[in-house]
Design an enzyme around this catalytic site. Structure first.
Site, PDB file in Angstrom:
ATOM      1  N   LYS A 178       0.986  -1.268  -0.090  1.00 29.13           N
ATOM      2  CA  LYS A 178      -0.062  -0.182   0.058  1.00 29.13           C
ATOM      3  C   LYS A 178       1.195   1.678   0.492  1.00 29.13           C
ATOM      4  CE  LYS A 178      -3.029   3.301   1.559  1.00 29.13           C
ATOM      5  NZ  LYS A 178      -2.287   4.579   1.354  1.00 29.13           N
ATOM      6  N   GLU A 254       8.016   0.302  12.399  1.00 28.38           N
ATOM      7  CA  GLU A 254       9.023   0.991  12.056  1.00 28.38           C
ATOM      8  C   GLU A 254       8.275   2.968  12.299  1.00 28.38           C
ATOM      9  OE1 GLU A 254      11.151   4.174  11.014  1.00 28.38           O
ATOM     10  OE2 GLU A 254      11.443   3.363   9.268  1.00 28.38           O
ATOM     11  N   CYS A 288      12.457   9.498  10.085  1.00 28.19           N
ATOM     12  CA  CYS A 288      12.612   8.962  10.948  1.00 28.19           C
ATOM     13  C   CYS A 288      13.324   9.014  11.972  1.00 28.19           C
ATOM     14  CB  CYS A 288      12.074   8.024  11.531  1.00 28.19           C
ATOM     15  SG  CYS A 288      10.736   7.724  10.579  1.00 28.19           S
ATOM     16  N   GLU A 383       8.106  15.051  17.515  1.00 23.24           N
ATOM     17  CA  GLU A 383       9.698  14.545  16.499  1.00 23.24           C
ATOM     18  C   GLU A 383       8.864  16.165  15.669  1.00 23.24           C
ATOM     19  OE1 GLU A 383       7.619  11.458  14.188  1.00 23.24           O
ATOM     20  OE2 GLU A 383       9.839  10.678  14.004  1.00 23.24           O
TER      21      GLU A 383
HETATM   22  C1  SIN Z   1      12.881   6.558   7.815  1.00 21.24           C
HETATM   23  O1  SIN Z   1      12.841   7.901   7.972  1.00 21.24           O
HETATM   24  O2  SIN Z   1      11.647   6.077   7.762  1.00 21.24           O
HETATM   25  C2  SIN Z   1      13.725   5.846   7.035  1.00 21.24           C
HETATM   26  C3  SIN Z   1      14.931   6.186   7.475  1.00 21.24           C
HETATM   27  C4  SIN Z   1      15.997   5.957   7.417  1.00 21.24           C
HETATM   28  O3  SIN Z   1      16.504   4.155   6.260  1.00 21.24           O
HETATM   29  O4  SIN Z   1      17.360   6.147   6.879  1.00 21.24           O
END
Ligand code: SIN
Length: 481
Positions: A178, A254, A288, A383
């Site tokens: 998706k 994640e 992230c 965040e």
């Molecule tokens: C992410 O922001 O989820 C992945 C970042 C990365 O793989 O370095």
């Protein structure tokens, strides 16, 4: 192969390019210009069910290919992606606002997972266990978990797909991806290349929809899906986890982060500035693992703020297709609003902006440094996901560790020090799945990517990645004479 073929405006299900049964579509917008680039199918739960049925029907035959045959398909796909690197990067840039230099980097990064898992496919070894009686033989094999679903984010339109489907396909699991409604075109383009690579119908499926909640529910609740892998926010991860409970689905999450970046007084300050810059401003702060809080020791605080501010002032913002440009737009106006709120809250609570702080044209925002940040500010807890770097002050190593760990998140963390004893102590004390020591950019297909606490669970990439798409089966052979 024609370049134009890479812009696909239909979903890919059971080896067919498909419209939504309802005929509905939604627009894909270039965040740098506000222009509509394309329209793709707005699929519903029933459309997604069809994709799941196709994947399920394809499973056993695909699982029964030899590992070498699956590896060859992955290798074909990897080669095709690398051949079309420039076009893929361009599609990624126009739909996500990621600057061209980073999009090219992401194509390499994303493809590296396919190459890696093509190699790993052949190494999904089991075990022979010394038996407890003379007439038995104990054997362990690893088998594909079954149909795997991937729900992927807009900030890495290619790499977050390949990091999930690479190990799934290597393990013998058909996939349903998706793709995000903000950036479906890159995902569809690589589906086209997967088709050309020769994956049998039903093994690789890509669905597009604006109704993430209904599509998510189907992927979570349908018993034919045996594994879900999600990258996205912690609140959505929690919803998916509760929905997966009904089928006790295997799950990898994640999720969000609140990465600390600690600069100790014995650090090489120039190296720390460089590390913080690359980690904070990667994709305009929208990853992230981007630095969320910079923590600097008292005695080097002012010097760091000055050097870092200067470095941020040197970042080039502008036309995302220009290979020299380093900072693009934010993804949507909600992101701009959040950045503004964080800055406003910090300033009200006494912080000082040393550079930036203002929005620019459209979804662009000035790269911003906020000095004098404190734990009471919103920016310390949430965040940011934008180009704002708050700098906090600490006195001792204990205080730095306490501040760094004072969050429900546990994805990436970073620190700079030249004292080898401190490096070990701090790395072991940080409650995070990943630690960068004198390094601001840690992602690679070779190493396990993932978090702890409310940043989720499961590891992607590396020698551990395939285990999340495989089941362990124990076989006991009795009566052996
Ligand atoms: C992410 O922001 O989820 C992945 C970042 C990365 O793989 O370095």
């Amino acid at each position: 192969m024609e370049t134009n073929n890479l812009i696909r405006t239909e979903a890919y299900v059971n080896g067919q390019w498909t419209k939504a049964a309802s005929g509905k579509t939604f627009d894909v917008i270039n965040p740098a210009t506000g222009e509509v680039i394309a329209a793709v199918p707005d699929m519903n739960r029933e459309d997604v069910r069809q994709a799941i049925n196709a994947a399920d029907a394809a499973w056993l035959a695909y699982r029964d290919l030899t590992a070498k045959e699956r590896a060859a398909l992955l290798r074909n796909w990897f080669n095709l992606i690398m051949e079309h690197k420039e076009e893929l990067a361009r599609i990624m840039t126009i739909e996500s606002g990621k600057v061209m230099a980073e999009s090219l980097g992401e194509v390499n990064y994303g493809a590296s997972f396919i190459e890696w898992f093509a190699e790993e496919a052949k190494r999904a070894y089991g075990d022979v266990i010394p038996a407890h009686t003379k007439d038995r033989r104990l054997v362990v094999i690893k088998q594909s978990v079954g149909v795997a679903a991937a729900i992927t984010p807009w900030n890495f339109p290619l790499a977050m797909i390949t990091r999930k489907v690479g190990p799934a396909l290597a393990a013998g699991s058909p996939v349903i991806v998706k793709v995000p409604s903000e950036t479906p075109l890159t995902g569809l383009a690589i589906s086209y290349l997967a088709e050309k690579a020769g994956f049998p119908p039903g093994v690789y499926n890509t669905v597009t929809s604006t109704d993430s909640s209904e599509v998510g529910k189907e992927l979570c609740e349908n018993p034919k899906v045996r594994k879900l892998s999600f990258t996205g926010s912690t609140p959505v991860g929690k919803i998916l986890m509760s929905q997966c409970a009904s089928t006790l689905k295997k799950l990898s999450l994640e999720l969000g982060g609140n990465a600390p970046f600690i600069v100790f007084d014995d650090a090489d300050l120039d190296a720390a500035v460089k590390g913080a810059l690359v980690s904070k401003f990667r994709h305009n702060g929208q990853t992230c693992v981007c630095v969320n809080r910079i923590l600097v020791q008292d005695s080097v605080y002012d010097a760091f703020v000055e050097k870092f501010t200067q470095a941020v002032q040197g970042l080039k913002t502008g036309n995302v297709l220009d290979p020299e440009v380093q900072v693009g737009p934010l993804i949507h106006d909600r992101a701009v609003k959040k950045v503004k709120e964080h800055i406003q809250d910090a300033v009200t609570k006494g912080a000082k902006i040393t550079t930036g702080g203002e929005s620019m044209e459209g979804l662009f925002f000035q790269p911003t440094v906020v000095a004098g940040a404190t734990p009471e500010m919103l920016i310390a807890r949430e965040e940011v996901f934008g180009p704002v770097a708050p700098i906090f002050r600490f006195s001792t190593e204990e205080e730095a560790i306490q501040m760094a760990n004072d969050t429900e998140y546990g994805l990436a963390s970073y620190f700079y020090s030249r004292d080898v004893n401190r490096c070990w102590r701090v790395a072991e004390a940080l409650e995070y799945g990943m630690v960068g020591i004198n390094e601001g950019l840690i992602s690679t297909e070779l190493a396990p990517f993932g978090g702890i606490k409310e940043s989720g669970f499961g590891r992607e990439g590396s020698k551990y990645g395939m285990d999340y798409f495989m089941e362990i089966k124990y076989m006991c052979f009795g009566g052996v004479s």
